[in-house]
Design a protein around this motif. Structure first.
Motif, PDB file in Angstrom:
ATOM      1  N   THR A 325      36.306  24.972  35.529  1.00 47.07           N
ATOM      2  CA  THR A 325      36.189  25.752  36.489  1.00 47.07           C
ATOM      3  C   THR A 325      36.487  24.869  37.635  1.00 47.07           C
ATOM      4  O   THR A 325      36.085  23.719  37.566  1.00 47.07           O
ATOM      5  CB  THR A 325      34.559  26.285  36.331  1.00 47.07           C
ATOM      6  OG1 THR A 325      34.200  26.820  35.203  1.00 47.07           O
ATOM      7  CG2 THR A 325      34.261  26.797  37.601  1.00 47.07           C
ATOM      8  N   TYR A 358      41.369  33.194  35.856  1.00 51.84           N
ATOM      9  CA  TYR A 358      40.755  34.106  36.759  1.00 51.84           C
ATOM     10  C   TYR A 358      40.057  33.339  37.908  1.00 51.84           C
ATOM     11  O   TYR A 358      40.045  32.398  38.065  1.00 51.84           O
ATOM     12  CB  TYR A 358      39.757  35.046  36.033  1.00 51.84           C
ATOM     13  CG  TYR A 358      38.490  34.338  35.445  1.00 51.84           C
ATOM     14  CD1 TYR A 358      37.447  33.643  36.068  1.00 51.84           C
ATOM     15  CD2 TYR A 358      38.755  34.135  33.981  1.00 51.84           C
ATOM     16  CE1 TYR A 358      36.432  33.037  35.233  1.00 51.84           C
ATOM     17  CE2 TYR A 358      37.687  33.328  33.337  1.00 51.84           C
ATOM     18  CZ  TYR A 358      36.583  32.945  33.955  1.00 51.84           C
ATOM     19  OH  TYR A 358      35.658  32.244  33.364  1.00 51.84           O
ATOM     20  N   ARG A 359      39.634  34.493  39.009  1.00 46.36           N
ATOM     21  CA  ARG A 359      38.864  33.738  40.007  1.00 46.36           C
ATOM     22  C   ARG A 359      37.797  34.499  40.131  1.00 46.36           C
ATOM     23  O   ARG A 359      37.331  35.520  39.585  1.00 46.36           O
ATOM     24  CB  ARG A 359      39.750  34.174  41.368  1.00 46.36           C
ATOM     25  CG  ARG A 359      39.114  34.124  42.746  1.00 46.36           C
ATOM     26  CD  ARG A 359      39.919  34.471  43.846  1.00 46.36           C
ATOM     27  NE  ARG A 359      39.950  35.807  44.122  1.00 46.36           N
ATOM     28  CZ  ARG A 359      39.078  36.612  44.673  1.00 46.36           C
ATOM     29  NH1 ARG A 359      37.806  36.197  45.049  1.00 46.36           N
ATOM     30  NH2 ARG A 359      39.310  38.042  44.527  1.00 46.36           N
ATOM     31  N   ILE A 360      36.689  33.816  40.543  1.00 47.89           N
ATOM     32  CA  ILE A 360      35.364  34.125  40.383  1.00 47.89           C
ATOM     33  C   ILE A 360      34.930  34.821  41.733  1.00 47.89           C
ATOM     34  O   ILE A 360      34.753  34.127  42.602  1.00 47.89           O
ATOM     35  CB  ILE A 360      34.343  33.118  39.972  1.00 47.89           C
ATOM     36  CG1 ILE A 360      34.551  32.404  38.761  1.00 47.89           C
ATOM     37  CG2 ILE A 360      32.843  33.487  40.020  1.00 47.89           C
ATOM     38  CD1 ILE A 360      34.028  31.410  38.172  1.00 47.89           C
ATOM     39  N   GLU A 372      31.786  38.219  39.205  1.00 46.01           N
ATOM     40  CA  GLU A 372      32.776  39.063  38.542  1.00 46.01           C
ATOM     41  C   GLU A 372      34.025  38.352  38.636  1.00 46.01           C
ATOM     42  O   GLU A 372      34.459  37.501  39.384  1.00 46.01           O
ATOM     43  CB  GLU A 372      32.950  40.485  39.318  1.00 46.01           C
ATOM     44  CG  GLU A 372      33.856  41.380  38.903  1.00 46.01           C
ATOM     45  CD  GLU A 372      33.693  42.894  39.430  1.00 46.01           C
ATOM     46  OE1 GLU A 372      34.672  43.377  39.721  1.00 46.01           O
ATOM     47  OE2 GLU A 372      32.708  43.013  40.275  1.00 46.01           O
ATOM     48  N   GLN A 373      34.688  38.550  37.422  1.00 44.90           N
ATOM     49  CA  GLN A 373      36.051  37.801  37.216  1.00 44.90           C
ATOM     50  C   GLN A 373      37.044  38.607  37.393  1.00 44.90           C
ATOM     51  O   GLN A 373      37.229  39.948  37.300  1.00 44.90           O
ATOM     52  CB  GLN A 373      36.134  37.569  35.607  1.00 44.90           C
ATOM     53  CG  GLN A 373      35.160  36.559  35.165  1.00 44.90           C
ATOM     54  CD  GLN A 373      35.304  36.297  33.607  1.00 44.90           C
ATOM     55  OE1 GLN A 373      36.374  36.656  33.014  1.00 44.90           O
ATOM     56  NE2 GLN A 373      34.449  35.710  33.030  1.00 44.90           N
ATOM     57  N   ARG A 374      37.911  38.054  38.451  1.00 45.21           N
ATOM     58  CA  ARG A 374      39.103  38.856  39.107  1.00 45.21           C
ATOM     59  C   ARG A 374      40.398  38.011  38.861  1.00 45.21           C
ATOM     60  O   ARG A 374      40.625  36.984  38.943  1.00 45.21           O
ATOM     61  CB  ARG A 374      38.897  39.207  40.519  1.00 45.21           C
ATOM     62  CG  ARG A 374      37.726  40.278  41.038  1.00 45.21           C
ATOM     63  CD  ARG A 374      37.723  40.337  42.544  1.00 45.21           C
ATOM     64  NE  ARG A 374      36.272  40.947  42.880  1.00 45.21           N
ATOM     65  CZ  ARG A 374      36.296  42.243  42.773  1.00 45.21           C
ATOM     66  NH1 ARG A 374      37.369  43.181  42.242  1.00 45.21           N
ATOM     67  NH2 ARG A 374      35.269  42.886  43.071  1.00 45.21           N
ATOM     68  N   GLY A 386      37.468  29.540  40.669  1.00 46.75           N
ATOM     69  CA  GLY A 386      38.186  29.920  39.590  1.00 46.75           C
ATOM     70  C   GLY A 386      38.172  29.089  38.200  1.00 46.75           C
ATOM     71  O   GLY A 386      37.619  28.135  38.059  1.00 46.75           O
ATOM     72  N   HIS A 387      38.955  29.575  37.225  1.00 46.81           N
ATOM     73  CA  HIS A 387      38.974  29.051  35.799  1.00 46.81           C
ATOM     74  C   HIS A 387      40.289  28.785  35.600  1.00 46.81           C
ATOM     75  O   HIS A 387      41.299  29.461  35.802  1.00 46.81           O
ATOM     76  CB  HIS A 387      38.289  30.068  34.932  1.00 46.81           C
ATOM     77  CG  HIS A 387      38.160  29.450  33.338  1.00 46.81           C
ATOM     78  ND1 HIS A 387      39.215  29.361  32.572  1.00 46.81           N
ATOM     79  CD2 HIS A 387      37.093  28.733  32.853  1.00 46.81           C
ATOM     80  CE1 HIS A 387      38.725  28.994  31.673  1.00 46.81           C
ATOM     81  NE2 HIS A 387      37.356  28.487  31.645  1.00 46.81           N
ATOM     82  N   GLU A 428      32.670  25.393  30.962  1.00 43.61           N
ATOM     83  CA  GLU A 428      32.244  26.695  31.528  1.00 43.61           C
ATOM     84  C   GLU A 428      31.358  26.742  32.878  1.00 43.61           C
ATOM     85  O   GLU A 428      30.931  25.428  32.962  1.00 43.61           O
ATOM     86  CB  GLU A 428      31.391  27.679  30.740  1.00 43.61           C
ATOM     87  CG  GLU A 428      32.078  28.016  29.282  1.00 43.61           C
ATOM     88  CD  GLU A 428      33.683  28.659  29.954  1.00 43.61           C
ATOM     89  OE1 GLU A 428      33.351  29.692  30.837  1.00 43.61           O
ATOM     90  OE2 GLU A 428      34.505  28.616  29.259  1.00 43.61           O
TER      91      GLU A 428
END
Length: 448
Positions: A325, A358-360, A372-374, A386-387, A428
């Motif tokens: 992350t 994804y971006r958080i 929410e993951q976007r 993000g991840h 994570e």
């Protein structure tokens, strides 16, 4: 050494402050320094002169921390300001971080080494989006303790229901992110209520003042409970007549305790050997603990260089594929396919951004988990969390960030000009999965 709630003049607390624009954070920090007698006479005189030049009758304590000219002109905090002060019970390193959304990256910098975060809220506005962002960053960085300072209580007539509602909402959100220790304190930074001295206007509150909590919160953990991690910074080989065969490995113990006789693993090679000696401040010692800087001597001659890791106990498995992350710090976006340098402790290797998963988004409703993951097809922009998946040219001995903040963190650097691009945390992001069962929010009796 053992965990204790007792404090002394030798104990040290690193803490960071964060709050939305105009919540009064700089005033709070100024009040804390002023009322704890941590302001020099010439500093106070300079603030008084600056306040008079602006037409103010009383000293503006916010000027004690807003040191940049742009900060004073705009009335906002832009950069991280570090302040050092002490009381009879404890020493402090304070990182005063910006509140504006565009400077979220600066909060990441200031809170990365903090053991406690003070999140400020305007009692009139309650928990806003930026408040939740600050809570999310504190959770992301695994800051062990969080204080919710509900400021400007004087502008709500010191109403207990106002404080209670804000405390309950914030604690519920923080719990959904996995923050286990939240203490809510009603204050007025301008008037000094519950900052250093107890408030005469809030007899319904029976908890500690902000300074009292900072002085007594338990942060001195037992290093022996952590795995020993010793990143090698420098190899010492004098090859003199006095020390013809001396070979020592200098560095700072990132975590845990090392003792003479301990069985250790050298990473990434995987060779095992025994600690033959430890030198600290020019003298031999039998034991060293984090964060001491020492020189370690091993029983066998092994090919070891800067960037290698000497580990005692369960050792991390060296990997080339890193999932992490990250918080992006630079105006230039981070995109899949980018070639970067990855700096982990004393080791720097070439790496490739294989994937931005994804971006958080931290603005999702609390009942939906608050996160929410976007998708991030354009990569990560400045301040984005993000991840990512990285591929390194050489193996890295990373711990999961949730297990070890020092050896689980890293930086991504632009190989062309050395600019720091991104702060990363292996594994994570948050301590619990958003939306799962979380601890109950505190009730009114918990703060009286």
């Amino acid at each position: 050494m053992s965990t204790t709630t007792e404090t002394s003049a030798t104990s040290l607390l690193r803490f960071a402050t964060a709050g939305s624009v105009d919540d009064g954070k700089s005033t709070l920090v100024g009040r804390l320094l002023h009322d704890s007698k941590s302001v020099l006479v010439d500093q106070l005189e300079a603030v008084e002169r600056a306040s008079l030049s602006r037409g103010q009758d009383a000293p503006d304590l916010a000027l004690l921390t807003d040191g940049l000219r742009a900060e004073r002109e705009q009335g906002i905090t832009i950069d991280v300001a570090y302040r050092y002060f002490a009381t009879a019970r404890r020493r402090f390193i304070l990182a005063d971080t910006p509140g504006h959304v565009q400077y979220t990256r600066n909060m990441v910098t200031g809170a990365s080494t903090a053991e406690l975060a003070v999140v400020l809220v305007d009692a009139r506005n309650g928990v806003v989006e930026q408040t939740r962002r600050h809570a999310a960053v504190a959770a992301l960085l695994r800051v062990p303790h969080v204080v919710l300072a509900v400021n400007k209580m004087d502008l709500t007539e010191y109403a207990e229901p106002v404080f209670a509602a804000i405390a309950e909402e914030f604690t519920a959100y923080a719990a959904s992110l996995g923050v286990k220790d939240v203490v809510a304190i009603p204050i007025s930074a301008l008037a000094g209520d519950n900052v250093v001295e107890p408030s005469a206007h809030m007899d319904w509150y029976g908890g500690p003042t902000l300074l009292e909590h900072l002085e007594t919160v338990a942060v001195d953990g037992d290093p022996s409970e952590e795995p020993a991690r010793f990143p090698v910074q420098y190899v010492i080989r004098p090859q003199t007549e006095e020390h013809p065969d001396y070979r020592g490995y200098a560095g700072q113990l990132a975590s845990g305790v090392l003792r003479v006789g301990d069985r250790v693993t050298v990473l990434p090679s995987g060779h095992t050997t025994t600690v033959a000696g430890i030198d600290a401040l020019g003298r031999e010692t039998d034991v060293a603990w984090a964060p001491q800087s020492v020189t370690v001597r091993l029983a066998e001659d092994i090919d070891i260089s800067r960037g290698d890791l000497i580990a005692a106990g369960p050792a991390p498995t060296p990997v080339k594929d890193v999932t992490a992350t990250v918080c992006h710090l630079h105006e230039r976006p981070l995109r899949a396919g980018d070639k970067v340098l990855l700096k982990h402790t004393t080791r720097t290797v070439r790496a490739l951004v294989k994937e931005i998963s994804y971006r958080i988004d931290i603005t999702a409703p609390i009942e939906e988990g608050g996160l929410e993951q976007r998708p991030a097809p354009e990569g990560l922009s400045v301040n984005d969390i993000g991840h990512v998946v990285l591929r390194t040219a050489e193996p890295l001995s990373l711990d999961d960030y949730s297990a070890n903040r020092r050896t689980g963190s890293f930086l991504l650097i632009d190989p062309a000009d050395g600019t720091t691009l991104t702060a990363g945390m292996a594994g994570e992001a948050f301590a619990s999965v958003p939306g799962t069962d979380a601890p109950d929010a505190p009730h009114e009796e918990d703060w009286v």
